[in-house]
Design a protein around this motif. Structure first.
Motif, short mmCIF file in Angstrom:
data_model
loop_
_atom_site.label_atom_id
_atom_site.label_comp_id
_atom_site.label_asym_id
_atom_site.label_seq_id
_atom_site.Cartn_x
_atom_site.Cartn_y
_atom_site.Cartn_z
N LYS A 143 45.32 12.53 -17.35
CA LYS A 143 46.73 12.82 -17.57
C LYS A 143 46.92 13.88 -18.66
CE LYS A 143 47.69 9.04 -20.78
NZ LYS A 143 48.09 9.85 -21.92
N GLN A 144 47.96 14.65 -18.50
CA GLN A 144 48.34 15.66 -19.49
C GLN A 144 49.17 14.95 -20.55
OE1 GLN A 144 51.09 18.60 -18.01
NE2 GLN A 144 50.42 20.14 -19.48
N ASP A 145 48.60 14.75 -21.73
CA ASP A 145 49.24 13.92 -22.75
C ASP A 145 50.63 14.39 -23.17
OD1 ASP A 145 47.13 12.10 -22.85
OD2 ASP A 145 46.05 13.26 -24.35
N GLU A 146 50.88 15.69 -23.15
CA GLU A 146 52.20 16.20 -23.56
C GLU A 146 53.28 15.82 -22.56
OE1 GLU A 146 49.71 18.87 -22.80
OE2 GLU A 146 48.81 18.05 -24.62
N GLU A 147 52.90 15.62 -21.31
CA GLU A 147 53.87 15.36 -20.24
C GLU A 147 53.87 13.91 -19.75
OE1 GLU A 147 55.84 17.72 -18.34
OE2 GLU A 147 55.42 19.20 -19.87
N VAL A 148 52.70 13.27 -19.80
CA VAL A 148 52.49 11.99 -19.13
C VAL A 148 52.03 10.93 -20.13
CG1 VAL A 148 51.27 10.83 -17.25
CG2 VAL A 148 51.80 13.28 -17.06
N ALA A 149 52.78 9.83 -20.22
CA ALA A 149 52.39 8.73 -21.11
C ALA A 149 51.35 7.84 -20.44
CB ALA A 149 53.62 7.90 -21.50
N ALA A 150 51.49 7.60 -19.13
CA ALA A 150 50.56 6.71 -18.43
C ALA A 150 50.65 6.97 -16.92
CB ALA A 150 50.90 5.25 -18.72
N LEU A 151 49.61 6.53 -16.22
CA LEU A 151 49.57 6.56 -14.77
C LEU A 151 49.21 5.16 -14.29
CD1 LEU A 151 47.43 9.80 -14.30
CD2 LEU A 151 49.86 9.57 -13.75
N LYS A 152 49.80 4.75 -13.17
CA LYS A 152 49.40 3.46 -12.60
C LYS A 152 49.68 3.43 -11.11
CE LYS A 152 53.63 0.77 -13.41
NZ LYS A 152 54.19 -0.45 -14.03
N LEU A 153 48.85 2.65 -10.40
CA LEU A 153 49.07 2.41 -8.98
C LEU A 153 49.86 1.12 -8.83
CD1 LEU A 153 45.63 3.29 -7.36
CD2 LEU A 153 47.81 4.43 -6.94
N VAL A 154 50.89 1.17 -8.00
CA VAL A 154 51.76 0.02 -7.77
C VAL A 154 51.84 -0.22 -6.26
CG1 VAL A 154 54.15 -0.80 -7.97
CG2 VAL A 154 53.12 0.50 -9.82
N PRO A 155 51.74 -1.47 -5.80
CA PRO A 155 51.93 -1.71 -4.37
C PRO A 155 53.29 -1.16 -3.92
CG PRO A 155 51.09 -3.68 -5.45
CD PRO A 155 51.45 -2.70 -6.54
N LEU A 156 53.31 -0.50 -2.78
CA LEU A 156 54.54 0.11 -2.27
C LEU A 156 55.65 -0.93 -2.14
CD1 LEU A 156 55.78 2.79 -1.27
CD2 LEU A 156 55.07 2.12 1.03
N ILE A 157 55.30 -2.12 -1.72
CA ILE A 157 56.31 -3.18 -1.55
C ILE A 157 56.93 -3.56 -2.90
CG2 ILE A 157 54.63 -5.09 -1.61
CD1 ILE A 157 57.72 -4.96 0.65
N THR A 158 56.13 -3.60 -3.94
CA THR A 158 56.64 -3.90 -5.29
C THR A 158 57.58 -2.80 -5.75
OG1 THR A 158 54.62 -5.10 -5.84
CG2 THR A 158 55.98 -4.36 -7.69
#
Length: 191
Positions: free
Chosen positions: A143-158
């Motif tokens: 991740k680009q720290d200046e733009e993005v705090a975190a990344l995560k995968l989430v089930p589409l249904i959730t």
């Protein structure tokens, strides 16, 4: 004011479009386009996995708009003179450290968006929106720290339940319901 200075450091020239999504031939600094509410193009790329999860990006705390809310996997402005294809590939490499070919992206539409945050910041954009199968584990993304705090995968249904049921108001960037519905339906079609 620290966030504002960061905003102007990262200022770039963008093409100005009319309210129908047609180029006017004019250019301006991104900050000027936002101050005046001039339309300009952006790219949105939603990454999904074959097992039905969607990659979400948490916006940096330094963002002027929607800090720390969850949003599209990758998004960014199309610089003046840059093609949609070039911007999509560049933004993906910059924000999540993933090299892709434009041929991997599937267009799902262009969405007009108008958001008046305050008198000096009016987002008038046309989001060129794409889907892309995520072929790397999230742990390999950078991740680009200046733009993005975190990344995560989430089930589409959730993701869908949280958006429609308003289980987590204030968790996601408030895009138009039709935009989110299109993204969710188009990902579902590919699973």
């Amino acid at each position: 004011m620290r966030g504002i200075s960061l905003y102007y450091i990262m200022d770039e020239r963008v093409a100005i479009w009319d309210e129908n999504g047609q180029p006017t031939g004019r250019e301006a600094l991104k900050s000027e386009a936002h101050k005046n509410g001039w339309f300009h193009p952006t790219v949105h790329i939603w990454f999904y996995t074959q097992d039905g999860r969607i990659l979400l990006q948490q916006r940096s705390a330094k963002k002027l708009t929607y800090p720390l809310l969850w949003d599209v996997s990758v998004a960014g402005h199309i610089s003046a003179g840059e093609s949609i294809e070039e911007a999509a590939v560049r933004e993906t490499a910059e924000e999540i450290g993933l090299d892709i070919n434009f041929s991997e992206l599937e267009s799902i539409g262009v969405f007009k968006s108008v958001r008046k945050h305050h008198e000096e910041l009016i987002d008038c954009e046309f989001h060129h929106t794409f889907l892309c199968l995520l072929r790397k584990p999230p742990g390999e993304l950078k991740k680009q720290d200046e733009e993005v705090a975190a990344l995560k995968l989430v089930p589409l249904i959730t993701f869908a339940e949280e958006l429609w049921g308003l289980a987590n108001p204030g968790k996601y960037v408030p895009h138009e319901p039709a935009y989110y519905k299109t993204v969710i339906r188009q990902v579902q079609k590919r699973l």
